[in-house]
Design an enzyme around this catalytic site. Structure first.
Site, PDB file in Angstrom:
ATOM      1  N   GLU A 270      35.031  43.571  48.733  1.00  0.00           N
ATOM      2  CA  GLU A 270      35.734  43.513  50.021  1.00  0.00           C
ATOM      3  C   GLU A 270      37.156  44.091  49.878  1.00  0.00           C
ATOM      4  O   GLU A 270      37.615  44.890  50.697  1.00  0.00           O
ATOM      5  CB  GLU A 270      35.852  42.034  50.363  1.00  0.00           C
ATOM      6  CG  GLU A 270      35.709  41.632  51.779  1.00  0.00           C
ATOM      7  CD  GLU A 270      35.870  40.102  51.823  1.00  0.00           C
ATOM      8  OE1 GLU A 270      37.000  39.653  52.039  1.00  0.00           O
ATOM      9  OE2 GLU A 270      34.879  39.363  51.629  1.00  0.00           O
TER      10      GLU A 270
ATOM     11  N   ASP B 250      45.602  36.806  40.288  1.00  0.00           N
ATOM     12  CA  ASP B 250      45.703  35.567  39.516  1.00  0.00           C
ATOM     13  C   ASP B 250      44.371  34.812  39.523  1.00  0.00           C
ATOM     14  O   ASP B 250      43.714  34.696  40.569  1.00  0.00           O
ATOM     15  CB  ASP B 250      46.791  34.698  40.181  1.00  0.00           C
ATOM     16  CG  ASP B 250      47.171  33.490  39.351  1.00  0.00           C
ATOM     17  OD1 ASP B 250      47.656  33.696  38.230  1.00  0.00           O
ATOM     18  OD2 ASP B 250      46.997  32.355  39.827  1.00  0.00           O
TER      19      ASP B 250
HETATM   20  C1  BGC Z   1      49.047  32.338  35.906  1.00  0.00           C
HETATM   21  C2  BGC Z   1      49.732  31.091  35.480  1.00  0.00           C
HETATM   22  C3  BGC Z   1      49.519  30.053  36.555  1.00  0.00           C
HETATM   23  C4  BGC Z   1      48.037  29.872  36.888  1.00  0.00           C
HETATM   24  C5  BGC Z   1      47.837  29.159  38.184  1.00  0.00           C
HETATM   25  C6  BGC Z   1      47.626  31.878  35.905  1.00  0.00           C
HETATM   26  O1  BGC Z   1      46.716  32.273  35.186  1.00  0.00           O
HETATM   27  O2  BGC Z   1      49.252  33.421  35.052  1.00  0.00           O
HETATM   28  O3  BGC Z   1      51.086  31.291  35.212  1.00  0.00           O
HETATM   29  O4  BGC Z   1      50.018  28.828  36.123  1.00  0.00           O
HETATM   30  O5  BGC Z   1      47.397  31.100  37.021  1.00  0.00           O
HETATM   31  O6  BGC Z   1      48.185  29.979  39.243  1.00  0.00           O
END
Ligand code: BGC
Length: 569
Positions: A259, A212
């Site tokens: 890493e 993410d």
């Molecule tokens: C996820 C989102 C989330 C954000 C913050 C992103 O890009 O796909 O759903 O709100 O990251 O974690």
């Protein structure tokens, strides 16, 4: 495999299905999807023919951002079940040959994470605070934000803390919601902890991670001001960001992936990472998948191309060229849990626009048009070489909920922008499994089996009435349905190894006229994104059509349709 054959890791050409656990299937009938629900639908996914499942977060979380605010990276939130439910899901998935990748959220934690609670209790300058990005405020009383950064969800990216004695304290950075404090990736403990979390899930047997905000963890030295606002998702209606924000795509992030690459390499089985990195231009995305870093990165340019042949041809051409430079697989995606579903976008008067959610007072899509284009788009995407992502419901041509009442909305971006951004709830609506059941069969008292669907609680977001026609039980095994089309496309894709193939633009490719055409091996793709019928070459025969009436009697492909063609025997 013969010994001399080259080893091709599974992720090079995999079709990966995104499960958004809150909305996929609810086994305990509390209105919220769960891991046992996912396990109960493994047969459906096997039937569909996907290679892997990506699970959006199911970890312990106060759910301020639907689980992207993690309070404990090693626990399953009770909403979704238990660790043993997870282990069971993984075992059953592996037994049927389906791989599982999980979401990793390394840019920020929840404010309810023990580390953040310890940081709040500790003094400025303490090791506890150093795991996050705390700063003194500006101005004589320190009551102005440390810099001018804006949250991607709207509003300032800083929140002031309150000292134990009640006086105003330092500020902390949160690129997203106030309940999502950013971690400090200059801190060695943060590195060690995240490596340990990777190992925790790798030891359990996961096949990889979707990372993410992979471009966000490292911030520019000194946190310099930057006055532009970056939205959650860069849409085509806002100017392209030419400058790199000081909080995205900084050189230092790549060392983190080196890493982690080393951690994954300790394990067998071609474990992988896929970067969610909203960066541009294209070459910069592929820097995340250089040898020794991640294995894949999402190609959001393809998702943003809309229903437009020129945009798609440009994106595919650029993507293949950039991928070849670093030797990584290209990836393709049309929808996900952060974007308006493509079947809905393609039904808008301009099918290249990219709204940040849709509400009842906004332009409403032509649902039927979006649906036929969605089928054709799947045919354009699934013959491309590389790896493809399918968001849950794509295979049903599921539309966005475009009239969700404001009082049902939960996405923090709706609240933080005062409703200017409608938010992402409309693409996160619980799936319809059975047209005649309450909640369209989303909630069931038991897994699989033949027990009657239980009404249980209401789904956590209401479903529109139109979902009855899209329900899985109206499509599975029904000739001509979107599900059966996807199933056929995935079977042909696997059989012909299209994911490992090579693309060549065909002579017929005329994107300026809305005609998109390419070959992958013997298979030719012909898609009509224009307004005029397109002649189908006489030496080819139709292997798959996006709809039954795609070809006229005199051999023309109608608008908003696509074909997979093979040489006549
Ligand atoms: C996820 C989102 C989330 C954000 C913050 C992103 O890009 O796909 O759903 O709100 O990251 O974690």
């Amino acid at each position: 495999m013969p010994k001399h054959a080259q080893h091709i890791p599974w992720w090079q050409d995999a079709v990966i299905y995104q499960v958004y656990p809150r909305s996929f299937a609810d086994a305990d009938a509390d209105g919220m999807g769960d891991l046992r629900g996912v396990a109960s639908k493994l047969g459906y996914l096997k039937d569909l023919g996907v290679d892997a499942v990506w699970l959006s977060p199911f970890y312990k979380s106060p759910q301020a951002d639907a689980g992207y605010d993690v309070a404990d990276y090693r626990q399953v939130d009770p909403l979704f079940g238990t660790l043993s439910d997870f282990d069971d899901l993984l075992t059953r998935a592996h037994a049927q040959g389906t791989r599982i990748i999980v979401d990793l959220v390394p840019n920020h934690t929840s404010d309810e994470h023990v580390w953040f609670q310890a940081a709040l209790a500790a003094a400025p300058g303490s090791p506890e605070r150093d795991r996050y990005i705390f700063r003194d405020g500006q101005g004589p009383n320190g009551d102005q934000e440390p810099n001018n950064w804006q949250s991607l969800f709207g509003g300032p990216a800083w929140t002031r803390t309150v000292n134990p004695d009640g006086t105003p304290g330092q500020w902390y950075l949160h690129l997203f919601d106030v309940k999502q404090p950013d971690l400090n990736w200059d801190n060695d403990e943060v590195h060690a902890e995240m490596r340990d979390i990777l190992r925790f899930w790798l030891d359990r047997g996961v096949d990889g991670f979707r990372v993410d905000v992979a471009h966000g963890m490292v911030k520019a030295e000194g946190l310099p001001d930057w006055s532009e606002k970056v939205s959650m998702v860069q849409g085509t209606e806002q100017p392209t960001v030419h400058d790199t924000p000081p909080y995205f795509d900084q050189e230092g992030v790549h060392a983190i992936y080196e890493e982690w690459n080393a951690v994954l390499a300790e394990y067998d089985g071609d474990r992988m990472m896929v970067a969610e990195a909203w960066v541009e231009p294209m070459e910069r995305i592929f820097r995340y998948v250089r040898a020794g870093e991640m294995q894949q990165a999402f190609n959001f340019g393809f998702l943003l191309a809309g229903w437009n042949a020129q945009n798609i041809v440009e994106n595919v051409t650029e993507t293949l060229a950039a991928a070849a430079v670093v030797g990584a697989p290209p990836t393709w995606v049309l929808s996900n849990h952060d974007t308006v579903r493509h079947c809905t976008r393609f039904g808008l008067s301009d099918p290249t626009t990219f709204p940040k959610g849709i509400a009842a007072q906004d332009e409403q899509p032509d649902e039927d048009l979006g649906r036929v284009r969605g089928r054709a788009a799947a045919m354009v995407m699934l013959a491309l070489p590389g790896s493809a992502y399918v968001y849950q419901g794509d295979e049903l041509t599921l539309p966005e909920h475009t009239t969700l009442p404001d009082e049902c909305r939960q996405d923090p971006s709706f609240f933080r922008t005062g409703g200017v951004e409608r938010g992402r709830d409309g693409c996160r609506i619980p799936l319809p499994w059975a047209a005649e059941s309450p909640g369209f069969g989303f909630s069931r008292a038991v897994d699989d089996g033949d027990a009657p669907a239980s009404s249980g609680s209401e789904p956590w977001l209401p479903q529109p009435d139109s979902y009855a026609r899209y329900a899985a039980d109206q499509q599975v095994g029904v000739e001509g349905s979107a599900f059966e089309l996807y199933r056929l496309l995935l079977a042909v894709r696997a059989d012909r190894e299209l994911g490992r193939g090579r693309l060549e633009w065909s002579r017929q490719n005329r994107p300026a006229d809305g005609v998109l055409s390419y070959a992958n091996g013997a298979l030719q793709v012909l898609a009509n994104l224009g307004a005029q019928p397109v002649e189908v070459p006489a030496d080819l025969e139709v292997a798959v059509a996006s709809r039954p009436d795609a070809v006229t009697e005199d051999g023309f492909l109608v608008p908003d349709a696509a074909l997979w063609l093979l040489p006549r025997a």
